[in-house]
Design a protein around this motif. Structure first.
Motif, PDB file in Angstrom:
ATOM      1  N   ALA A 151       1.164  -0.892   0.351  1.00 52.26           N
ATOM      2  CA  ALA A 151      -0.483  -0.256  -0.070  1.00 52.26           C
ATOM      3  C   ALA A 151       0.761   0.954   0.141  1.00 52.26           C
ATOM      4  O   ALA A 151       1.818   1.198   0.192  1.00 52.26           O
ATOM      5  N   THR A 152       0.512   2.325  -0.009  1.00 48.51           N
ATOM      6  CA  THR A 152       1.062   2.833  -0.484  1.00 48.51           C
ATOM      7  C   THR A 152       1.486   3.878   1.000  1.00 48.51           C
ATOM      8  O   THR A 152       2.155   4.864   1.190  1.00 48.51           O
ATOM      9  N   ALA A 153       0.504   3.769   2.318  1.00 48.15           N
ATOM     10  CA  ALA A 153       1.325   3.932   3.438  1.00 48.15           C
ATOM     11  C   ALA A 153       0.593   2.667   4.306  1.00 48.15           C
ATOM     12  O   ALA A 153      -0.651   2.149   4.092  1.00 48.15           O
ATOM     13  N   TYR A 154       0.856   2.585   5.119  1.00 50.23           N
ATOM     14  CA  TYR A 154       0.953   1.569   6.970  1.00 50.23           C
ATOM     15  C   TYR A 154       0.709   2.696   7.615  1.00 50.23           C
ATOM     16  O   TYR A 154       1.166   3.428   8.198  1.00 50.23           O
ATOM     17  N   GLN A 155      -0.530   2.340   8.769  1.00 53.50           N
ATOM     18  CA  GLN A 155      -0.452   2.970   9.883  1.00 53.50           C
ATOM     19  C   GLN A 155      -0.368   1.223  10.807  1.00 53.50           C
ATOM     20  O   GLN A 155      -1.251   0.520  11.090  1.00 53.50           O
ATOM     21  N   VAL A 156       0.202   1.416  11.613  1.00 54.01           N
ATOM     22  CA  VAL A 156       1.174   0.581  12.446  1.00 54.01           C
ATOM     23  C   VAL A 156       1.252   0.727  13.961  1.00 54.01           C
ATOM     24  O   VAL A 156       1.299   1.902  14.406  1.00 54.01           O
ATOM     25  N   SER A 157       0.846  -0.050  14.296  1.00 53.78           N
ATOM     26  CA  SER A 157       0.816  -0.337  15.976  1.00 53.78           C
ATOM     27  C   SER A 157       1.438  -1.356  16.624  1.00 53.78           C
ATOM     28  O   SER A 157       1.435  -2.654  15.661  1.00 53.78           O
ATOM     29  N   MET A 158       2.122  -0.878  17.692  1.00 51.15           N
ATOM     30  CA  MET A 158       3.395  -2.012  17.724  1.00 51.15           C
ATOM     31  C   MET A 158       2.406  -3.008  19.019  1.00 51.15           C
ATOM     32  O   MET A 158       1.654  -2.562  19.872  1.00 51.15           O
ATOM     33  N   MET A 159       3.429  -3.554  18.920  1.00 43.38           N
ATOM     34  CA  MET A 159       2.952  -5.290  20.186  1.00 43.38           C
ATOM     35  C   MET A 159       3.896  -5.621  20.629  1.00 43.38           C
ATOM     36  O   MET A 159       4.339  -6.189  19.915  1.00 43.38           O
ATOM     37  N   ASP A 160       4.098  -5.933  22.214  1.00 43.58           N
ATOM     38  CA  ASP A 160       5.245  -6.151  22.245  1.00 43.58           C
ATOM     39  C   ASP A 160       4.836  -8.028  22.623  1.00 43.58           C
ATOM     40  O   ASP A 160       3.433  -8.783  23.119  1.00 43.58           O
ATOM     41  N   LEU A 161       6.059  -8.546  22.352  1.00 43.08           N
ATOM     42  CA  LEU A 161       5.903 -10.054  22.220  1.00 43.08           C
ATOM     43  C   LEU A 161       6.637 -10.454  23.569  1.00 43.08           C
ATOM     44  O   LEU A 161       7.709 -10.423  23.374  1.00 43.08           O
ATOM     45  N   ASP A 162       5.772 -11.184  24.953  1.00 43.48           N
ATOM     46  CA  ASP A 162       6.890 -11.075  26.089  1.00 43.48           C
ATOM     47  C   ASP A 162       7.547 -11.824  26.424  1.00 43.48           C
ATOM     48  O   ASP A 162       6.779 -13.608  25.208  1.00 43.48           O
ATOM     49  N   VAL A 163       8.773 -12.646  27.037  1.00 42.23           N
ATOM     50  CA  VAL A 163       9.865 -13.945  26.649  1.00 42.23           C
ATOM     51  C   VAL A 163       8.678 -14.563  28.211  1.00 42.23           C
ATOM     52  O   VAL A 163       8.337 -14.482  28.728  1.00 42.23           O
ATOM     53  N   ASN A 203      -1.884 -14.750  20.945  1.00 39.47           N
ATOM     54  CA  ASN A 203      -1.853 -12.991  21.449  1.00 39.47           C
ATOM     55  C   ASN A 203      -2.115 -12.070  20.002  1.00 39.47           C
ATOM     56  O   ASN A 203      -2.640 -10.843  20.526  1.00 39.47           O
ATOM     57  N   THR A 204      -1.672 -12.434  18.742  1.00 36.05           N
ATOM     58  CA  THR A 204      -2.051 -11.643  17.846  1.00 36.05           C
ATOM     59  C   THR A 204      -2.822 -10.928  18.147  1.00 36.05           C
ATOM     60  O   THR A 204      -3.554 -10.422  17.346  1.00 36.05           O
ATOM     61  N   TYR A 205      -3.949 -12.576  17.513  1.00 34.26           N
ATOM     62  CA  TYR A 205      -5.390 -12.160  17.082  1.00 34.26           C
ATOM     63  C   TYR A 205      -6.417 -11.264  18.434  1.00 34.26           C
ATOM     64  O   TYR A 205      -6.857 -10.743  17.581  1.00 34.26           O
ATOM     65  N   LEU A 206      -6.133 -11.967  19.535  1.00 35.17           N
ATOM     66  CA  LEU A 206      -6.364 -10.802  20.203  1.00 35.17           C
ATOM     67  C   LEU A 206      -6.103  -9.472  20.058  1.00 35.17           C
ATOM     68  O   LEU A 206      -6.974  -8.085  20.341  1.00 35.17           O
ATOM     69  N   GLN A 207      -4.528  -8.893  19.792  1.00 35.58           N
ATOM     70  CA  GLN A 207      -4.386  -7.766  19.829  1.00 35.58           C
ATOM     71  C   GLN A 207      -4.975  -7.104  17.983  1.00 35.58           C
ATOM     72  O   GLN A 207      -5.520  -5.750  18.865  1.00 35.58           O
ATOM     73  N   LEU A 208      -5.609  -8.157  17.271  1.00 40.39           N
ATOM     74  CA  LEU A 208      -5.585  -7.646  16.411  1.00 40.39           C
ATOM     75  C   LEU A 208      -7.300  -7.113  17.003  1.00 40.39           C
ATOM     76  O   LEU A 208      -8.181  -5.765  16.340  1.00 40.39           O
ATOM     77  N   PHE A 209      -8.255  -8.015  17.325  1.00 34.56           N
ATOM     78  CA  PHE A 209      -9.133  -7.564  17.639  1.00 34.56           C
ATOM     79  C   PHE A 209      -9.342  -6.204  18.604  1.00 34.56           C
ATOM     80  O   PHE A 209      -9.976  -5.422  18.538  1.00 34.56           O
ATOM     81  N   GLU A 210      -8.135  -5.990  19.688  1.00 31.65           N
ATOM     82  CA  GLU A 210      -9.170  -4.822  20.185  1.00 31.65           C
ATOM     83  C   GLU A 210      -8.127  -3.552  19.652  1.00 31.65           C
ATOM     84  O   GLU A 210      -8.312  -2.359  20.081  1.00 31.65           O
ATOM     85  N   MET A 211      -6.978  -3.693  18.985  1.00 33.37           N
ATOM     86  CA  MET A 211      -6.645  -2.770  18.271  1.00 33.37           C
ATOM     87  C   MET A 211      -7.504  -2.139  17.462  1.00 33.37           C
ATOM     88  O   MET A 211      -7.306  -0.791  16.620  1.00 33.37           O
TER      89      MET A 211
END
Length: 430
Positions: free
Chosen positions: A10-22, A217-225
């Motif tokens: 795409a010409t531009a993206y709206q990027v949101s950060m997600m922490d991946l905890d160890v 955790n990725t699935y939930l983050q997509l929903f929440e964000m």
């Protein structure tokens, strides 16, 4: 930015950060080794695009060695076996036909991983690229999936009663739910996916043993964000959606139902015929039917009681997910095309009211309309009449109705929202 022809840039993206905890309970030596494997993956992925060399062979051999070294750091037999099997196939990829089904049959309790060449979806994204990912099993979420599995016979009876008496279930695939904590290569490209299908995504399409691996955790983050934020724009009160952990229960239950829904047919599996007629349309309607079967399985009385699923909450979460997928671009992705089919049907039958300024959703009409759509699609698509199915796809799929797509998406707007991972494992020294 990494991309493929199947996932257009795409010409531009709206990027949101997600922490991946160890994970807290993982051996520090294992953490260090996994970090090293991620760095190796990035090097291999970049070098493979440029050349084939002795250096690449050395790096691939090194990855196999690291898997051998990881295995003794875990107590769980399946985790250790998974690492040894992965090392075996990394050392000799000709053994994939026998080794990959063995990996898919494991039930790891400490670490789940994938390393090697993968494609986004085999047959849809033709090319494959080097990837690795590592995740910790999520037993509480796995229980939700296991409940859906254990009650599948009851769900099938429910669907036979409500939708089509001759629905049959073909052999399905296993499910493994994990929380991702490290990822590199093609799997870390855009957009981020929350599920992979193994060993299909590793190039073995017709495996006798298969499983879906879900990055919870990725699935939930997509929903929440991206989905929950849409609720406020729709004017919903905060208490109309429960807290994050509760929503995750609904998401996992529906998504496991979706996967089980892919196994449902009538009389015969007509989709191979449809794929020859209209492959893109066939993928869209398969995704839509799986969506709807999964949704309706959540209404099976035993499932709804056992997992404490409220009908109105389920309707709202599902509608938000329809919007999220639809706004990705209904002509770009099969799952977004599935959302298009469902959104238009609900709109035509009064469950969704769309004006220039507002979107009004009527949850009290939702399940009646979705059941009606499922009956219609079962009749048109699964009855064994390929010409009838073709006519349905031409009428209802977005790629055959580009003008309608343009009008609706001009109103809804497309989105290029993506998440980026902040991988805390990369703070551990090599």
């Amino acid at each position: 930015m990494f991309t493929t022809s199947f996932w257009p840039s795409a010409t531009a993206y709206q990027v949101s950060m997600m922490d991946l905890d160890v994970p807290e309970n993982i051996n520090p030596k294992a953490v260090q080794t996994i970090h090293y494997c991620l760095r190796l993956t990035e090097a291999i992925n970049q070098l493979e695009a440029a050349c084939e060399s002795r250096l690449l062979d050395t790096l691939r051999e090194e990855m196999a060695i690291q898997c051998f070294r990881l295995a003794p750091l875990f107590d769980d037999p399946d985790t250790r076996r998974g690492l040894f099997l992965r090392a075996e196939i990394l050392a000799d990829d000709s053994c994939g036909k026998t080794v990959l089904p063995q990996i898919a049959g494991l039930d790891e309790q400490q670490l789940v991983l994938g390393i090697g060449k993968t494609s986004t979806w085999v047959g849809k994204s033709k090319q494959s690229y080097y990837s690795s990912w590592f995740g910790e099993p999520a037993p509480m979420l796995q229980e939700i999936s296991d409940v859906m599995d254990s009650l599948f016979p009851e769900s099938l009876l429910f669907l036979q009663k409500e939708i089509a008496a001759d629905l049959l279930a073909l052999p399905g695939c296993a499910y493994k739910i994990i929380n991702l904590f490290g990822i590199a290569g093609e799997a870390n490209s855009y957009p981020k996916h929350f599920a992979y299908f193994f060993p299909e995504d590793e190039g073995l399409k017709y495996s006798p043993v298969r499983r879906t691996v879900v990055f919870a955790n990725t699935y939930l983050q997509l929903f929440e964000m991206f989905s929950r934020t849409e609720a406020s724009r729709l004017g919903w009160a905060e208490d109309e959606l429960p807290e994050s952990r509760v929503c995750q229960r609904y998401l996992i239950a529906w998504f496991r139902g979706h996967d089980l829904g892919h196994s449902l047919v009538r009389n015969e599996n007509v989709f191979p015929k449809l794929s020859k007629i209209d492959r893109w349309g066939s993928m869209m309607v398969q995704e839509a039917l799986a969506d709807q079967f999964g949704l309706l399985m959540c209404l099976t009385p035993q499932v709804a009681d056992g997992l404490q699923l409220d009908r109105n909450v389920l309707a709202r979460i599902y509608f938000l997910e329809i919007l999220r997928y639809l706004r990705r671009g209904p002509s770009r992705y099969p799952d977004a095309g599935a959302a298009w089919i469902q959104f238009n049907y609900l709109r035509e039958h009064g469950c969704i009211e769309l004006s220039a300024e507002t979107i009004v959703f009527h949850p009290e009409l939702f399940f009646t309309q979705m059941a009606s759509l499922t009956r219609l699609m079962c009749e048109e698509l699964l009855g064994g009449d390929a010409e009838r199915a073709k006519a349905f796809m031409q009428q209802h799929c977005p790629h055959t109705n580009p003008e309608d797509v343009g009008i609706l998406m001009a109103r809804l707007g497309t989105t290029n929202d993506v998440i980026e991972y902040n991988q805390l494992i990369k703070r551990f020294p090599l």
